[in-house]
Motif scaffolding. Structure first.
Motif, short mmCIF file in Angstrom:
data_model
loop_
_atom_site.label_atom_id
_atom_site.label_comp_id
_atom_site.label_asym_id
_atom_site.label_seq_id
_atom_site.Cartn_x
_atom_site.Cartn_y
_atom_site.Cartn_z
N CYS A 87 0.84 -1.20 0.00
CA CYS A 87 0.00 0.00 0.00
C CYS A 87 0.88 1.26 0.00
O CYS A 87 0.63 2.20 0.74
N ALA A 88 1.85 1.28 -0.84
CA ALA A 88 2.78 2.41 -0.88
C ALA A 88 2.12 3.71 -1.33
O ALA A 88 2.60 4.79 -1.03
N GLU A 89 1.01 3.62 -2.06
CA GLU A 89 0.36 4.82 -2.59
C GLU A 89 -0.75 5.36 -1.70
O GLU A 89 -1.32 6.41 -1.97
N ASP A 90 -1.12 4.66 -0.64
CA ASP A 90 -2.31 5.00 0.12
C ASP A 90 -2.33 6.42 0.68
O ASP A 90 -3.34 7.10 0.61
N VAL A 91 -1.22 6.87 1.20
CA VAL A 91 -1.17 8.22 1.76
C VAL A 91 -1.41 9.27 0.67
O VAL A 91 -2.20 10.19 0.85
N GLY A 92 -0.75 9.11 -0.46
CA GLY A 92 -0.95 10.05 -1.56
C GLY A 92 -2.38 10.06 -2.07
O GLY A 92 -2.94 11.12 -2.34
N VAL A 93 -2.98 8.88 -2.18
CA VAL A 93 -4.36 8.78 -2.66
C VAL A 93 -5.33 9.45 -1.69
O VAL A 93 -6.19 10.23 -2.09
N ILE A 94 -5.19 9.17 -0.42
CA ILE A 94 -6.13 9.72 0.57
C ILE A 94 -6.00 11.23 0.68
O ILE A 94 -6.99 11.94 0.89
N LYS A 95 -4.80 11.76 0.52
CA LYS A 95 -4.60 13.21 0.61
C LYS A 95 -5.23 13.95 -0.57
O LYS A 95 -5.43 15.15 -0.48
N MET A 96 -5.55 13.26 -1.65
CA MET A 96 -6.15 13.90 -2.81
C MET A 96 -7.65 14.12 -2.66
O MET A 96 -8.25 14.86 -3.43
N ILE A 97 -8.27 13.51 -1.68
CA ILE A 97 -9.72 13.63 -1.51
C ILE A 97 -10.02 14.91 -0.72
O ILE A 97 -9.53 15.07 0.40
N PRO A 98 -10.83 15.81 -1.28
CA PRO A 98 -11.16 17.05 -0.57
C PRO A 98 -11.83 16.75 0.77
O PRO A 98 -12.71 15.90 0.88
N GLY A 99 -11.36 17.44 1.80
CA GLY A 99 -11.96 17.32 3.12
C GLY A 99 -11.39 16.22 3.99
O GLY A 99 -11.77 16.08 5.14
N VAL A 100 -10.46 15.43 3.46
CA VAL A 100 -9.87 14.36 4.25
C VAL A 100 -8.55 14.85 4.84
O VAL A 100 -7.74 15.45 4.15
N GLN A 101 -8.38 14.61 6.11
CA GLN A 101 -7.15 15.01 6.79
C GLN A 101 -6.36 13.75 7.13
O GLN A 101 -6.89 12.84 7.76
N PHE A 102 -5.11 13.71 6.71
CA PHE A 102 -4.24 12.59 7.02
C PHE A 102 -3.31 13.00 8.15
O PHE A 102 -2.61 14.00 8.06
N VAL A 103 -3.29 12.22 9.22
CA VAL A 103 -2.41 12.47 10.35
C VAL A 103 -1.72 11.15 10.68
O VAL A 103 -2.38 10.10 10.67
N ALA A 104 -0.46 11.19 10.97
CA ALA A 104 0.27 9.98 11.34
C ALA A 104 0.87 10.15 12.74
O ALA A 104 2.04 10.48 12.89
N PRO A 105 0.04 9.94 13.79
CA PRO A 105 0.56 10.08 15.14
C PRO A 105 1.55 8.98 15.45
O PRO A 105 1.45 7.87 14.92
N GLY A 106 2.50 9.29 16.30
CA GLY A 106 3.52 8.31 16.65
C GLY A 106 3.23 7.54 17.92
O GLY A 106 3.95 6.64 18.27
N SER A 107 2.15 7.93 18.62
CA SER A 107 1.81 7.25 19.87
C SER A 107 0.31 7.35 20.13
O SER A 107 -0.39 8.15 19.50
N ALA A 108 -0.17 6.57 21.08
CA ALA A 108 -1.58 6.62 21.43
C ALA A 108 -1.94 8.00 21.99
O ALA A 108 -3.03 8.52 21.72
N LYS A 109 -1.04 8.62 22.72
CA LYS A 109 -1.30 9.94 23.29
C LYS A 109 -1.46 10.97 22.17
O LYS A 109 -2.33 11.84 22.22
N GLN A 110 -0.63 10.90 21.14
CA GLN A 110 -0.75 11.83 20.01
C GLN A 110 -2.07 11.62 19.27
O GLN A 110 -2.68 12.56 18.80
N PHE A 111 -2.53 10.38 19.18
CA PHE A 111 -3.81 10.09 18.52
C PHE A 111 -4.94 10.76 19.29
O PHE A 111 -5.80 11.38 18.76
#
Length: 111
Positions: A87-111
């Motif tokens: 799934c190497a393309e998933d981040v790029g694909v999801i970021k192209m959808i208007p209104g979708v926010q991609f966040v990659a937290p590094g811990s449960a606290k950040q989530f």
């Protein structure tokens, strides 16, 4: 979903395992969001974005409904299972959808 077995056992009224039907998982979450809930979806990354892209766009993004998606096994983490688990393309694909926010937290606290 054995990664969240303890959650399933502790909160049987608040979570469920829909199995390998990820498309429906997003649609169910959209219905929950329409009722004012903030659902959390969990699954392995190769099955969460590209295979469910139409549901993400139609059921969630275009209706401006909020859910949280937690994925595990990004990019080529599960490559030993073959190309269906890339799934190497998933981040790029999801970021192209208007209104979708991609966040990659590094811990449960950040989530």
């Amino acid at each position: 979903m054995w990664a969240i077995r303890d959650v399933l056992e502790k909160y049987p009224q608040r979570c469920t395992n829909v199995g390998i039907y990820e498309d429906a998982m997003f649609s169910i979450a959209a219905g929950m969001a329409r009722r004012g809930l903030v659902p959390i979806i969990f699954g392995i990354q190769p099955y969460l974005i590209e295979r469910t892209l139409e549901q993400i766009k139609m059921d969630l993004a275009y209706q401006k409904l909020g859910i949280n998606v937690i994925g595990t096994g990004a990019a080529v983490d599960y490559s030993k299972y073959g190309y269906s688990h890339y799934c190497a393309e998933d981040v790029g694909v999801i970021k192209m959808i208007p209104g979708v926010q991609f966040v990659a937290p590094g811990s449960a606290k950040q989530f």
